[in-house]
Design an enzyme around this catalytic site. Structure first.
Site, PDB file in Angstrom:
ATOM      1  N   HIS A 190      76.006   4.629-111.588  1.00  0.00           N
ATOM      2  CA  HIS A 190      75.779   5.381-110.746  1.00  0.00           C
ATOM      3  C   HIS A 190      76.886   5.917-110.031  1.00  0.00           C
ATOM      4  O   HIS A 190      77.301   7.107-109.805  1.00  0.00           O
ATOM      5  CB  HIS A 190      74.703   5.013-109.540  1.00  0.00           C
ATOM      6  CG  HIS A 190      73.466   4.398-110.185  1.00  0.00           C
ATOM      7  ND1 HIS A 190      72.951   4.927-111.422  1.00  0.00           N
ATOM      8  CD2 HIS A 190      72.528   3.231-109.682  1.00  0.00           C
ATOM      9  CE1 HIS A 190      71.636   4.312-111.593  1.00  0.00           C
ATOM     10  NE2 HIS A 190      71.587   3.429-110.482  1.00  0.00           N
TER      11      HIS A 190
ATOM     12  N   LYS B 279      68.965   2.075-118.020  1.00  0.00           N
ATOM     13  CA  LYS B 279      69.906   0.952-117.928  1.00  0.00           C
ATOM     14  C   LYS B 279      69.417  -0.293-117.388  1.00  0.00           C
ATOM     15  O   LYS B 279      68.295  -0.153-117.181  1.00  0.00           O
ATOM     16  CB  LYS B 279      70.685   1.705-116.573  1.00  0.00           C
ATOM     17  CG  LYS B 279      70.308   1.043-115.070  1.00  0.00           C
ATOM     18  CD  LYS B 279      70.999   1.662-113.889  1.00  0.00           C
ATOM     19  CE  LYS B 279      71.691   0.656-113.208  1.00  0.00           C
ATOM     20  NZ  LYS B 279      70.866  -0.136-112.351  1.00  0.00           N
TER      21      LYS B 279
ATOM     22  N   LYS C   5      73.148  -3.592-100.284  1.00  0.00           N
ATOM     23  CA  LYS C   5      71.512  -3.685-100.057  1.00  0.00           C
ATOM     24  C   LYS C   5      71.826  -4.154 -98.654  1.00  0.00           C
ATOM     25  O   LYS C   5      72.681  -4.673 -98.022  1.00  0.00           O
ATOM     26  CB  LYS C   5      71.024  -4.898-101.057  1.00  0.00           C
ATOM     27  CG  LYS C   5      71.116  -4.610-102.597  1.00  0.00           C
ATOM     28  CD  LYS C   5      69.844  -3.733-102.961  1.00  0.00           C
ATOM     29  CE  LYS C   5      69.979  -3.436-104.489  1.00  0.00           C
ATOM     30  NZ  LYS C   5      69.064  -2.353-104.512  1.00  0.00           N
TER      31      LYS C   5
ATOM     32  N   GLU D 260      72.214   1.120 -99.225  1.00  0.00           N
ATOM     33  CA  GLU D 260      70.595   0.998 -99.406  1.00  0.00           C
ATOM     34  C   GLU D 260      70.043  -0.089 -97.962  1.00  0.00           C
ATOM     35  O   GLU D 260      70.920  -0.794 -97.849  1.00  0.00           O
ATOM     36  CB  GLU D 260      70.306   0.324-100.635  1.00  0.00           C
ATOM     37  CG  GLU D 260      70.470   1.161-101.752  1.00  0.00           C
ATOM     38  CD  GLU D 260      69.988   0.670-103.044  1.00  0.00           C
ATOM     39  OE1 GLU D 260      68.911   1.011-103.095  1.00  0.00           O
ATOM     40  OE2 GLU D 260      70.737  -0.163-103.440  1.00  0.00           O
TER      41      GLU D 260
ATOM     42  N   LYS E 209      69.454  13.547-109.804  1.00  0.00           N
ATOM     43  CA  LYS E 209      69.461  13.916-108.366  1.00  0.00           C
ATOM     44  C   LYS E 209      69.896  15.367-108.327  1.00  0.00           C
ATOM     45  O   LYS E 209      71.153  15.578-108.724  1.00  0.00           O
ATOM     46  CB  LYS E 209      70.113  13.138-107.481  1.00  0.00           C
ATOM     47  CG  LYS E 209      69.468  11.529-107.614  1.00  0.00           C
ATOM     48  CD  LYS E 209      70.161  10.938-106.515  1.00  0.00           C
ATOM     49  CE  LYS E 209      69.756   9.264-106.815  1.00  0.00           C
ATOM     50  NZ  LYS E 209      68.608   8.997-106.305  1.00  0.00           N
TER      51      LYS E 209
ATOM     52  N   ASP F 142      75.148  -3.654-111.022  1.00  0.00           N
ATOM     53  CA  ASP F 142      74.014  -2.740-110.736  1.00  0.00           C
ATOM     54  C   ASP F 142      74.383  -1.146-110.681  1.00  0.00           C
ATOM     55  O   ASP F 142      73.617  -0.485-110.696  1.00  0.00           O
ATOM     56  CB  ASP F 142      73.004  -3.556-109.789  1.00  0.00           C
ATOM     57  CG  ASP F 142      71.516  -2.793-109.641  1.00  0.00           C
ATOM     58  OD1 ASP F 142      71.130  -2.748-110.510  1.00  0.00           O
ATOM     59  OD2 ASP F 142      71.121  -2.679-108.454  1.00  0.00           O
TER      60      ASP F 142
ATOM     61  N   HIS G 125      69.933   7.716-113.696  1.00  0.00           N
ATOM     62  CA  HIS G 125      68.914   8.583-113.095  1.00  0.00           C
ATOM     63  C   HIS G 125      69.650   9.260-111.872  1.00  0.00           C
ATOM     64  O   HIS G 125      69.173  10.401-111.258  1.00  0.00           O
ATOM     65  CB  HIS G 125      67.647   7.663-112.458  1.00  0.00           C
ATOM     66  CG  HIS G 125      67.807   7.147-111.083  1.00  0.00           C
ATOM     67  ND1 HIS G 125      68.509   5.737-111.286  1.00  0.00           N
ATOM     68  CD2 HIS G 125      67.943   7.152-109.735  1.00  0.00           C
ATOM     69  CE1 HIS G 125      68.701   5.222-109.876  1.00  0.00           C
ATOM     70  NE2 HIS G 125      68.154   5.986-109.061  1.00  0.00           N
TER      71      HIS G 125
HETATM   72  C1  BG6 Z   1      68.870   1.207-109.427  1.00  0.00           C
HETATM   73  C2  BG6 Z   1      69.351  -0.153-109.208  1.00  0.00           C
HETATM   74  O1  BG6 Z   1      69.665   1.656-110.606  1.00  0.00           O
HETATM   75  O2  BG6 Z   1      69.326   1.946-108.567  1.00  0.00           O
HETATM   76  C3  BG6 Z   1      68.707  -0.556-107.926  1.00  0.00           C
HETATM   77  O3  BG6 Z   1      68.810  -1.030-110.273  1.00  0.00           O
HETATM   78  C4  BG6 Z   1      68.805   0.496-106.563  1.00  0.00           C
HETATM   79  O4  BG6 Z   1      68.919  -1.798-107.252  1.00  0.00           O
HETATM   80  C5  BG6 Z   1      68.568   1.812-107.354  1.00  0.00           C
HETATM   81  O5  BG6 Z   1      68.180   0.237-105.621  1.00  0.00           O
HETATM   82  C6  BG6 Z   1      69.096   3.076-106.364  1.00  0.00           C
HETATM   83  O6  BG6 Z   1      68.416   4.257-106.699  1.00  0.00           O
HETATM   84  P1  BG6 Z   1      68.473   5.218-105.708  1.00  0.00           P
HETATM   85  O7  BG6 Z   1      67.710   6.600-106.410  1.00  0.00           O
HETATM   86  O8  BG6 Z   1      67.069   4.965-104.705  1.00  0.00           O
HETATM   87  O9  BG6 Z   1      69.594   5.603-104.768  1.00  0.00           O
END
Ligand code: BG6
Length: 516
Positions: free
Chosen positions: A263, A171, A364, A239, A205, A258, A201
């Site tokens: 996600h 991505k 964030k 986050e 999980k 993002d 990704h």
């Molecule tokens: C990424 C984003 O795809 O996923 C990031 O670009 C983000 O900004 C991250 O922090 C979050 O992934 P995870 O696995 O930490 O929840």
């Protein structure tokens, strides 16, 4: 789905080569980058350690960095020592000795000719049968070009001796609907859909994959998983990190692009989809795609009412340490209007979900790192308790904790002991770690394994990526036309802007209190 095979194979981990991948070569474009050393190499190592990787395997690293095979081998072992779990020197050496390097610019046809020669040599030496998967861990502007060059050089062509060729694309897959379509068009000129593995990704999980097992492997929940019993759904992806040295990228992207079309849409589709007719890749993905298509398209007016954006200003974390505002982060425009927080209210127009809003928020520098899906059930008819103090008891909640806590909690009311009728909320908790122990996984193992065995269930199809962008495109358009006036509007270390609370308060609801 290969997840089940991995689970079974894990149980048999001391049997050599149980359900291991077939022979193949992993070609990593962007081999000197962060993703390679933090995730890809440790994942391959974990697969090797669990006997899930064929011994007829090799890695070919490609990048413009001035490495050669010898230096790359050192990079592989250093990365595994630093980021690998329980680094076993013998396995590290094995992997390093099966690694090769080709240096060059991604737009230079000569790179692909040299790569072809290297691969032919690797095939001979490691008996990898011409089976290749290319992992594009490179800047998105090079995706289409790299695929075009793979096609031109013949490296992506599957015709020869039944060998397979696959391409994993990282991505972001586009930055809006139009660019995602253009990228799909460019890669499909070269590759068949079954050769394209668009990675997200979040699908690596365990807790995300478990949504499917939880819903469709148990008879208990499915009958109440609908509008008759569910009041609304809340999804939080919070986050605590800021932009972590990625200010340059982030400032041109923002949180909506993002996190949401990718996600968060994975979380929504798995939560809301109908039972698939099988766990075959397209059966699962058809149902996910239907959810995306059923999400109510937002008009400009919907966007104004049902979306909230925020940007963090200076603040403090839970330990009281000062945190800079987004505009003070490196490589961020000091007058930036990019959002670092998003909240949306979405509706799914189908029989199961009509009238059940899905509220989502992600940002964030929030108060706590926490990702969850909370299913809020309708209240019980409290006739029995009409003349008592318990009229305002909260409704039942089922919470799927995705990270960092991993598990499922069911909240219901119980009688507080004593002569008066008093009801208190109690939790029934399942924690992954208590039952299965913590696996040393990066989250990429299952995705790499699935690609090697040709199972695309956990990867995005072209139509799904485009449907995800169709949902957020109207928001992007309205936000562009009406730039935010009050940024920054939340303090680093908080739960986001006040407007996010108001989004639910207008409907007589509120976000779950997630303070630890
Ligand atoms: C990424 C984003 O795809 O996923 C990031 O670009 C983000 O900004 C991250 O922090 C979050 O992934 P995870 O696995 O930490 O929840």
């Amino acid at each position: 789905m290969a997840t089940a095979q991995v689970m079974e194979a894990n149980a048999n981990a001391n049997m050599p080569h149980t359900k291991s991948t077939g022979p193949c070569v992993m070609i990593i474009f962007g081999a000197a980058g962060d993703l390679t050393k933090r995730k890809l190499l440790p994942s391959i190592y974990n697969l090797l350690q669990q006997n899930l990787l064929s011994r007829e395997f090799a890695i070919v690293g490609v990048s413009r960095d001035d490495f050669n095979t010898e230096k790359f081998r050192k990079h592989v072992s250093d990365s595994l020592q630093q980021f690998g779990a329980g680094a076993d020197p013998e396995l590290i050496e094995w992997l390093a000795n099966h690694s090769y390097y080709v240096q060059g610019e991604f737009d230079n046809p000569d790179l692909y000719n040299r790569l072809g020669e290297q691969l032919a040599q690797v095939d001979k030496q490691h008996n990898t049968h011409g089976n290749y998967f290319f992992y594009l861990a490179i800047a998105p502007q090079f995706f289409a070009m790299a695929v075009e060059q793979l096609g031109r050089s013949g490296l992506s062509s599957q015709e020869r001796n039944g060998s397979w060729r696959r391409v994993i694309i990282e991505k972001p897959f586009g930055r809006d609907l139009e660019s995602a379509r253009a990228l799909n068009h460019a890669v499909k000129k070269v590759l068949d859909e079954e050769q394209i593995y668009r990675i997200d990704h979040y699908l690596g999980k365990e807790t995300v994959q478990n949504i499917l097992v939880f819903r469709f492997g148990n008879g208990l929940f499915e009958p109440i998983w609908n509008r008759n019993h569910i009041d609304h759904i809340q999804i939080t992806v919070a986050e605590t990190v800021g932009v972590e040295g990625r200010g340059g990228y982030y400032d041109t992207s923002g949180t909506l692009r993002d996190m949401v079309p990718n996600h968060i849409m994975q979380l929504i589709t798995l939560t809301a989809m109908e039972p698939p007719i099988s766990f075959a890749a397209d059966a699962v993905r058809d149902e996910q795609a239907k959810v995306l298509r059923a999400i109510h398209p937002m008009t400009a007016e919907d966007v104004i009412h049902n979306s909230v954006r925020g940007q963090y200003g200076p603040g403090a974390n839970s330990k009281g340490e000062r945190l800079p505002g987004y505009r003070q982060e490196a490589s961020v425009d000091p007058g930036s209007r990019t959002e670092t927080f998003v909240a949306l209210k979405l509706g799914v127009d189908n029989w199961r979900w009509a009238g059940v809003p899905i509220y989502l928020r992600t940002g964030k520098r929030m108060a706590r790192r926490h990702t969850e899906i909370a299913i809020q059930f309708k209240r019980a008819p409290f006739v029995l308790f009409r003349d008592t103090d318990v009229e305002h008891l909260p409704s039942n909640q089922l919470v799927i904790n995705v990270q960092p806590e991993e598990g499922i909690a069911l909240r219901f009311g119980a009688k507080v002991p004593g002569p008066l009728v008093q009801i208190g909320p109690v939790d029934m908790n399942f924690n992954y770690g208590d039952y299965f122990g913590a696996a040393p996984q990066t989250g990429y193992e299952v995705l790499l394994y699935d690609c090697m065995i040709g199972d695309a269930t956990l990867f995005q199809r072209a139509d799904m990526v485009e449907a995800g962008w169709s949902i957020v495109d109207p928001v992007l358009d309205v936000w562009k036309a009406l730039p935010p006036r009050e940024f920054p509007n939340y303090g680093a270390g908080s739960w986001g802007p006040r407007e996010a609370e108001e989004l639910l308060a207008r409907d007589g609801r509120h976000w779950r209190n997630l303070n630890a």
